[in-house]
Motif scaffolding. Structure first.
Motif, PDB file in Angstrom:
ATOM      1  N   LYS A  65       0.826  -1.191   0.000  1.00 41.24           N
ATOM      2  CA  LYS A  65       0.000   0.000   0.000  1.00 41.24           C
ATOM      3  C   LYS A  65       0.868   1.251   0.000  1.00 41.24           C
ATOM      4  CE  LYS A  65      -4.029   1.948   2.328  1.00 41.24           C
ATOM      5  NZ  LYS A  65      -5.007   1.732   3.429  1.00 41.24           N
ATOM      6  N   SER A  66       0.513   2.215  -0.823  1.00 38.60           N
ATOM      7  CA  SER A  66       1.263   3.464  -0.931  1.00 38.60           C
ATOM      8  C   SER A  66       0.818   4.448   0.147  1.00 38.60           C
ATOM      9  CB  SER A  66       1.048   4.085  -2.307  1.00 38.60           C
ATOM     10  OG  SER A  66       1.604   5.385  -2.371  1.00 38.60           O
ATOM     11  N   ASP A  67       1.773   5.185   0.688  1.00 35.18           N
ATOM     12  CA  ASP A  67       1.431   6.239   1.649  1.00 35.18           C
ATOM     13  C   ASP A  67       1.180   7.577   0.967  1.00 35.18           C
ATOM     14  OD1 ASP A  67       3.977   6.960   0.869  1.00 35.18           O
ATOM     15  OD2 ASP A  67       4.868   6.818   2.874  1.00 35.18           O
ATOM     16  N   LYS A  68       1.170   7.564  -0.379  1.00 33.29           N
ATOM     17  CA  LYS A  68       0.963   8.798  -1.131  1.00 33.29           C
ATOM     18  C   LYS A  68      -0.484   8.976  -1.589  1.00 33.29           C
ATOM     19  CE  LYS A  68       5.677   8.708  -2.991  1.00 33.29           C
ATOM     20  NZ  LYS A  68       6.500   8.648  -4.232  1.00 33.29           N
ATOM     21  N   VAL A  69      -1.304   7.957  -1.376  1.00 33.55           N
ATOM     22  CA  VAL A  69      -2.686   8.021  -1.852  1.00 33.55           C
ATOM     23  C   VAL A  69      -3.633   7.561  -0.753  1.00 33.55           C
ATOM     24  CG1 VAL A  69      -1.931   7.553  -4.222  1.00 33.55           C
ATOM     25  CG2 VAL A  69      -2.776   5.679  -2.813  1.00 33.55           C
ATOM     26  N   ASP A  70      -4.877   8.014  -0.856  1.00 28.54           N
ATOM     27  CA  ASP A  70      -5.955   7.505  -0.016  1.00 28.54           C
ATOM     28  C   ASP A  70      -6.708   6.436  -0.787  1.00 28.54           C
ATOM     29  OD1 ASP A  70      -5.487   9.230   2.193  1.00 28.54           O
ATOM     30  OD2 ASP A  70      -6.493  10.861   1.115  1.00 28.54           O
ATOM     31  N   HIS A  71      -7.186   5.430  -0.084  1.00 32.60           N
ATOM     32  CA  HIS A  71      -7.851   4.294  -0.728  1.00 32.60           C
ATOM     33  C   HIS A  71      -9.204   4.048  -0.067  1.00 32.60           C
ATOM     34  CE1 HIS A  71      -8.877  -0.038  -0.268  1.00 32.60           C
ATOM     35  NE2 HIS A  71      -8.743  -0.026  -1.582  1.00 32.60           N
ATOM     36  N   ARG A  72     -10.201   3.731  -0.882  1.00 32.08           N
ATOM     37  CA  ARG A  72     -11.488   3.309  -0.350  1.00 32.08           C
ATOM     38  C   ARG A  72     -12.140   2.365  -1.355  1.00 32.08           C
ATOM     39  NH1 ARG A  72     -12.654   8.756  -2.087  1.00 32.08           N
ATOM     40  NH2 ARG A  72     -14.493   8.921  -3.453  1.00 32.08           N
ATOM     41  N   LYS A  73     -13.088   1.573  -0.869  1.00 33.62           N
ATOM     42  CA  LYS A  73     -13.834   0.666  -1.736  1.00 33.62           C
ATOM     43  C   LYS A  73     -15.213   1.252  -2.013  1.00 33.62           C
ATOM     44  CE  LYS A  73     -11.842  -3.911  -1.125  1.00 33.62           C
ATOM     45  NZ  LYS A  73     -12.109  -5.320  -0.755  1.00 33.62           N
ATOM     46  N   ILE A  74     -15.694   1.011  -3.216  1.00 35.08           N
ATOM     47  CA  ILE A  74     -17.053   1.404  -3.571  1.00 35.08           C
ATOM     48  C   ILE A  74     -17.700   0.266  -4.352  1.00 35.08           C
ATOM     49  CG2 ILE A  74     -16.440   3.855  -3.707  1.00 35.08           C
ATOM     50  CD1 ILE A  74     -16.676   3.588  -6.798  1.00 35.08           C
ATOM     51  N   THR A  75     -19.003   0.338  -4.493  1.00 37.91           N
ATOM     52  CA  THR A  75     -19.719  -0.536  -5.413  1.00 37.91           C
ATOM     53  C   THR A  75     -20.571   0.325  -6.337  1.00 37.91           C
ATOM     54  OG1 THR A  75     -21.634  -0.844  -3.955  1.00 37.91           O
ATOM     55  CG2 THR A  75     -19.812  -2.419  -3.735  1.00 37.91           C
ATOM     56  N   PHE A  76     -20.870  -0.202  -7.500  1.00 40.30           N
ATOM     57  CA  PHE A  76     -21.740   0.489  -8.447  1.00 40.30           C
ATOM     58  C   PHE A  76     -22.373  -0.556  -9.348  1.00 40.30           C
ATOM     59  CE2 PHE A  76     -17.404   0.356 -10.028  1.00 40.30           C
ATOM     60  CZ  PHE A  76     -17.521  -0.059 -11.350  1.00 40.30           C
ATOM     61  N   THR A  77     -23.417  -0.168 -10.053  1.00 37.05           N
ATOM     62  CA  THR A  77     -24.203  -1.114 -10.841  1.00 37.05           C
ATOM     63  C   THR A  77     -24.068  -0.830 -12.318  1.00 37.05           C
ATOM     64  OG1 THR A  77     -25.794  -1.233  -9.023  1.00 37.05           O
ATOM     65  CG2 THR A  77     -26.508  -2.112 -11.130  1.00 37.05           C
ATOM     66  N   ALA A  85     -17.653  -4.332  -7.703  1.00 34.14           N
ATOM     67  CA  ALA A  85     -16.833  -3.850  -6.594  1.00 34.14           C
ATOM     68  C   ALA A  85     -15.565  -3.228  -7.156  1.00 34.14           C
ATOM     69  CB  ALA A  85     -16.483  -4.997  -5.656  1.00 34.14           C
ATOM     70  N   ALA A  86     -15.118  -2.143  -6.536  1.00 33.17           N
ATOM     71  CA  ALA A  86     -13.953  -1.430  -7.047  1.00 33.17           C
ATOM     72  C   ALA A  86     -13.161  -0.809  -5.915  1.00 33.17           C
ATOM     73  CB  ALA A  86     -14.381  -0.347  -8.034  1.00 33.17           C
ATOM     74  N   ASP A  87     -11.886  -0.577  -6.191  1.00 35.09           N
ATOM     75  CA  ASP A  87     -11.013   0.208  -5.323  1.00 35.09           C
ATOM     76  C   ASP A  87     -10.797   1.567  -5.960  1.00 35.09           C
ATOM     77  OD1 ASP A  87     -10.095  -1.606  -3.122  1.00 35.09           O
ATOM     78  OD2 ASP A  87      -9.446  -2.828  -4.816  1.00 35.09           O
ATOM     79  N   VAL A  88     -10.967   2.619  -5.178  1.00 32.86           N
ATOM     80  CA  VAL A  88     -10.705   3.982  -5.630  1.00 32.86           C
ATOM     81  C   VAL A  88      -9.434   4.478  -4.948  1.00 32.86           C
ATOM     82  CG1 VAL A  88     -11.526   6.373  -5.630  1.00 32.86           C
ATOM     83  CG2 VAL A  88     -13.120   4.495  -6.082  1.00 32.86           C
ATOM     84  N   TYR A  89      -8.536   5.043  -5.742  1.00 29.10           N
ATOM     85  CA  TYR A  89      -7.289   5.601  -5.244  1.00 29.10           C
ATOM     86  C   TYR A  89      -7.268   7.096  -5.557  1.00 29.10           C
ATOM     87  CZ  TYR A  89      -5.842   0.679  -5.175  1.00 29.10           C
ATOM     88  OH  TYR A  89      -5.763  -0.674  -4.942  1.00 29.10           O
ATOM     89  N   VAL A  90      -7.029   7.910  -4.525  1.00 27.13           N
ATOM     90  CA  VAL A  90      -7.046   9.365  -4.671  1.00 27.13           C
ATOM     91  C   VAL A  90      -5.739   9.933  -4.128  1.00 27.13           C
ATOM     92  CG1 VAL A  90      -8.255  11.500  -4.082  1.00 27.13           C
ATOM     93  CG2 VAL A  90      -9.554   9.367  -4.382  1.00 27.13           C
ATOM     94  N   PRO A  91      -5.055  10.782  -4.900  1.00 22.43           N
ATOM     95  CA  PRO A  91      -3.833  11.413  -4.362  1.00 22.43           C
ATOM     96  C   PRO A  91      -4.129  12.149  -3.069  1.00 22.43           C
ATOM     97  CG  PRO A  91      -4.102  11.878  -6.711  1.00 22.43           C
ATOM     98  CD  PRO A  91      -5.379  11.242  -6.254  1.00 22.43           C
ATOM     99  N   LYS A  92      -3.243  12.032  -2.103  1.00 24.60           N
ATOM    100  CA  LYS A  92      -3.445  12.729  -0.830  1.00 24.60           C
ATOM    101  C   LYS A  92      -3.496  14.239  -1.044  1.00 24.60           C
ATOM    102  CE  LYS A  92      -1.624   9.372   2.491  1.00 24.60           C
ATOM    103  NZ  LYS A  92      -2.914   9.173   3.171  1.00 24.60           N
TER     104      LYS A  92
END
Length: 372
Positions: A65-77, A85-92
């Motif tokens: 896991k990178s300490d440069k990004v924030d991570h969260r899981k989402i779902t969508f249809t 199911a997906a992982d979203v990665y966002v720059p800090k």
């Protein structure tokens, strides 16, 4: 366990009823509706279609896991009602709406493998990224398990674009897609029909409809194709009698004497290097009849219609699959680029951070998703 992941793991995008589903007959009416011509709407609101998925909250990727990004899981249809199911990665420390990239692949892999690695690496370089599990695989929904479809899996990419465009961090006018291995072909197919996609990259690309219908290097004869289709037809009778699909042998097992590229697949999927228990290629097999729809469809029929949006093809010099990118590049219209990585084989571009041209990919997307 990451507490931020726990709080956001059940986020669902697009679960609200769609109020204007069409109750019309004929393609003409559908096109008219898309163009804004009034049509009769369905009277009863559509119920929530989202499936209840069980998402893993622990970090269970095959990469750190990178300490440069924030991570969260989402779902969508997706458009067929399958919840992904997906992982979203966002720059800090992201502020405002950013360019975004949906990442998928390889064929038979899960988001905890190559697509997640690419997504995290590109998030480190400033993009909001989303790596997803295709329908019927990984943590995504859909029954039966471990089946693929060129149509549904192309739709999965467009549904990922839907999901990205609903995120508060994303500028929906600056979305690109990246497909790895078999999902390179899906990405190209999705981009041809989905004009919201502004830039497309593929890495170590496979055209799955070509390889399933014609074999490697287009070596399958008409007689062999006919025999395969007859065998698949007989398998359908057996599946119908059993009331469930039969599955092939475990993927990527070796008995000795296999071609080097099959040894390379085993080295990634079956060893600690890339093994993941939810991956079809690591720990399962496809339904025996999965090839049927791929043998009757061509993913890249409309590749020229991607233009004037740019395409970057990335492939290894020594990859057995290199011809897929070369012929797709030749068929595509400008603007297009073909980047051959010296000395690299097919699987090197799955996870070798010193081989994968992340900076070059970031430069490509930065240039073409820059906005106005």
């Amino acid at each position: 366990m990451n507490t931020t992941d726990m709080k956001t793991s059940d986020t669902h995008i697009g679960s609200r009823p769609r109020r204007s589903l069409l109750k019309v007959a004929g393609v003409g009416a559908l096109i008219a509706a898309a163009a804004g011509t009034p049509v009769f709407a369905q009277s009863n609101a559509q119920a929530d279609r989202s499936e209840a998925l069980r998402l893993t909250l622990d970090w269970d990727k095959v990469f750190p896991k990178s300490d440069k990004v924030d991570h969260r899981k989402i779902t969508f249809t997706n458009r067929y009602g399958i919840t992904l199911a997906a992982d979203v990665y966002v720059p800090k420390n992201t502020r405002g709406r950013q360019a975004a990239i949906a990442v998928g692949g390889p064929f038979g892999a899960v988001k905890e493998q190559s697509s997640g690695l690419y997504a995290q690496a590109l998030a480190e370089r400033g993009f909001v990224t989303l790596a997803f599990d295709p329908s019927y695989t990984g943590e995504s929904g859909g029954q039966p398990r471990n089946v693929a479809s060129p149509d549904i899996n192309t739709e999965d990419f467009s549904a990922a674009v839907d999901a990205l465009g609903m995120l508060p961090e994303v500028d929906r006018e600056r979305i690109g897609i990246l497909g790895i291995c078999g999902w390179g072909g899906m990405a190209l197919n999705a981009a041809a029909v989905d004009k919201r996609v502004k830039a497309i990259a593929t890495s170590t690309m496979y055209d799955m409809t070509r390889v399933m219908s014609k074999g490697y290097n287009d070596s399958v004869t008409l007689e062999q194709r006919t025999q395969s289709l007859e065998a698949l037809g007989r398998q359908r009778w057996r599946d119908a009698e059993q009331g469930a699909p039969a599955y092939g042998p475990p993927m990527n097992t070796l008995k000795g004497g296999e071609a080097q590229f099959l040894v390379d697949y085993h080295d990634y999927y079956k060893t600690p290097r890339g093994f993941h228990p939810r991956s079809v290629n690591s720990n399962g097999s496809w339904t025996i009849t999965t090839p049927l729809s791929f043998m009757n469809m061509r993913l890249l029929t409309y590749i020229r219609e991607i233009a004037p949006r740019p395409i970057l093809f990335v492939h290894g010099e020594r990859a057995h699959s290199r011809y897929f990118s070369e012929t797709a590049h030749a068929a595509a219209a400008q603007p297009k680029e073909l980047l051959i990585i010296p000395g690299a084989n097919h699987v090197d571009l799955y996870d070798r951070a010193d081989v994968i041209p992340f900076d070059r990919l970031a430069e490509f997307f930065d240039r073409h998703l820059a906005g106005t």
